[in-house]
Design an enzyme around this catalytic site. Structure first.
Site, PDB file in Angstrom:
ATOM      1  N   ARG A   1       0.848  -1.184   0.000  1.00 42.38           N
ATOM      2  CA  ARG A   1       0.000   0.000   0.000  1.00 42.38           C
ATOM      3  C   ARG A   1       0.892   1.247   0.000  1.00 42.38           C
ATOM      4  O   ARG A   1       1.765   1.399   0.850  1.00 42.38           O
ATOM      5  CB  ARG A   1      -0.902   0.007   1.228  1.00 42.38           C
ATOM      6  CG  ARG A   1      -1.819  -1.205   1.318  1.00 42.38           C
ATOM      7  CD  ARG A   1      -2.843  -1.224   0.182  1.00 42.38           C
ATOM      8  NE  ARG A   1      -3.691  -2.409   0.253  1.00 42.38           N
ATOM      9  CZ  ARG A   1      -4.653  -2.686  -0.614  1.00 42.38           C
ATOM     10  NH1 ARG A   1      -4.891  -1.851  -1.627  1.00 42.38           N
ATOM     11  NH2 ARG A   1      -5.376  -3.787  -0.492  1.00 42.38           N
TER      12      ARG A   1
ATOM     13  N   GLY B   1      28.623  14.915  -4.623  1.00 42.06           N
ATOM     14  CA  GLY B   1      27.692  14.572  -3.556  1.00 42.06           C
ATOM     15  C   GLY B   1      28.179  15.050  -2.203  1.00 42.06           C
ATOM     16  O   GLY B   1      28.578  16.212  -2.041  1.00 42.06           O
TER      17      GLY B   1
ATOM     18  N   ASP C   1      20.448  18.632 -10.778  1.00 42.28           N
ATOM     19  CA  ASP C   1      19.812  19.738 -11.498  1.00 42.28           C
ATOM     20  C   ASP C   1      19.748  20.989 -10.622  1.00 42.28           C
ATOM     21  O   ASP C   1      19.901  22.115 -11.104  1.00 42.28           O
ATOM     22  CB  ASP C   1      18.405  19.346 -11.951  1.00 42.28           C
ATOM     23  CG  ASP C   1      18.408  18.161 -12.898  1.00 42.28           C
ATOM     24  OD1 ASP C   1      19.362  18.031 -13.686  1.00 42.28           O
ATOM     25  OD2 ASP C   1      17.460  17.360 -12.845  1.00 42.28           O
TER      26      ASP C   1
END
Length: 321
Positions: free
Chosen positions: A34, A230, A260
């Site tokens: 779910r 990073g 981006d």
């Protein structure tokens, strides 16, 4: 096609997507899981850069192909962020990508589908939109992967369509990046993996990266290489200088769009005439700020400005930035 009015910054996304993000309590195979209510964001490198620029107070026009119901959704999502668009109609449906966050492991799973196939007429229309800019934009930013149908040298064609007047920035990888470099670009923003592949090296210590960067600048006459690493920060290289920026310790909510956001925040300072050290500082701040937003929510302007003061930029070589 009517003549397009003067535009200062134009982005081109040849392989856009609608990014769908959700979460599950735990990823379990062969089980119906779910999901939380989905979040939909406009996706694709150039579109994301235009979104970031808008949040940092600069107008950018996003050029991208769109088709089908998904294409209509993409266009509506871009419009919701008040980003100007030049939309190239295509016959195939724009793709969707899916990101799933596992709440138990705190891991993110990113499912990226092939882009819509573009006919020669369709991808040529995207190039024509760039070529018909009059006067030429100050910056043309082409970013992202290539969809099926687009030629391998597409980004080289983007450079030539820009008529050499604009500062062309390309953010892609592999053969697509090499084709752009052969045509001549102002700035590239590879991540570490992409840079190692481009430079043909395996050693990632700083001296090796600097030497490889200088070789690339000499070979392809690149003005700026912005190497994002990073958590390790970033390097910025030109023919005359090398700068290092520290990374920021940030607990990621999502990593989608961090590169981006780095590029958009950096270009926002370059377009304002800032020095390279401040452009790099804002790039790292933008990439870090993107980690705070779910899905492809990208960086928020307030977070970028706040984090920029924490980014330390050090001169490795050169006399000025």
């Amino acid at each position: 096609m009517a003549e397009i009015p003067q535009l200062d910054i134009v982005t081109l996304t040849i392989n856009p997507a609608v990014d769908i993000s959700t979460s599950v309590s735990k990823m379990v195979p062969y089980t119906k899981m779910r999901c939380a209510e989905p979040q939909r964001d406009p996706g694709g490198g150039g579109i994301n850069v235009a979104r970031v620029l808008k949040r940092l107070g600069l107008e950018a026009t996003a050029v991208y192909p769109a088709g089908g119901v998904t294409g209509q959704t993409l266009t509506a999502l871009v419009e919701c962020e008040a980003v100007r668009s030049i939309v190239i109609p295509i016959s195939n449906d724009t793709r969707e990508d899916i990101t799933i966050f596992d709440e138990t492991s705190r891991e993110q799973f990113r499912l990226v589908f092939p882009g819509a196939f573009l006919s020669e007429f369709e991808w040529q229309q995207c190039l024509d939109a760039i070529a018909r800019l009059s006067p030429q934009a100050a910056f043309v930013i082409a970013s992202g992967s290539l969809p099926p149908g687009a030629p391998a040298d597409f980004y080289g064609r983007v450079v030539r369509a820009s008529k050499g007047a604009a500062k062309v920035i390309v953010d892609t990888s592999g053969a697509s990046l090499k084709a752009a470099l052969e045509a001549g670009v102002y700035l590239i923003k590879p991540n570490l993996r992409e840079f190692l592949e481009l430079a043909g090296i395996s050693c990632a210590d700083e001296p090796a990266l600097l030497e490889a960067g200088r070789r690339l600048i000499d070979r392809y006459r690149i003005e700026i290489i912005a190497l994002s690493m990073g958590p390790g920060g970033a390097l910025l290289l030109t023919r005359d200088i090398a700068l290092r920026a520290n990374g920021l310790a940030t607990e990621p909510v999502s990593v989608s769009g961090a590169g981006d956001s780095f590029l958009g925040a950096m270009v926002s300072r370059l377009a304002n005439g800032d020095k390279l050290d401040n452009a790099l500082r804002y790039g790292v701040a933008g990439g870090s700020a993107a980690l705070l937003s779910p899905g492809t929510g990208l960086c928020l302007g307030a977070d970028v400005h706040r984090l920029a003061s924490s980014v330390k930029v050090t001169m490795i070589t050169g006399d000025h930035a």
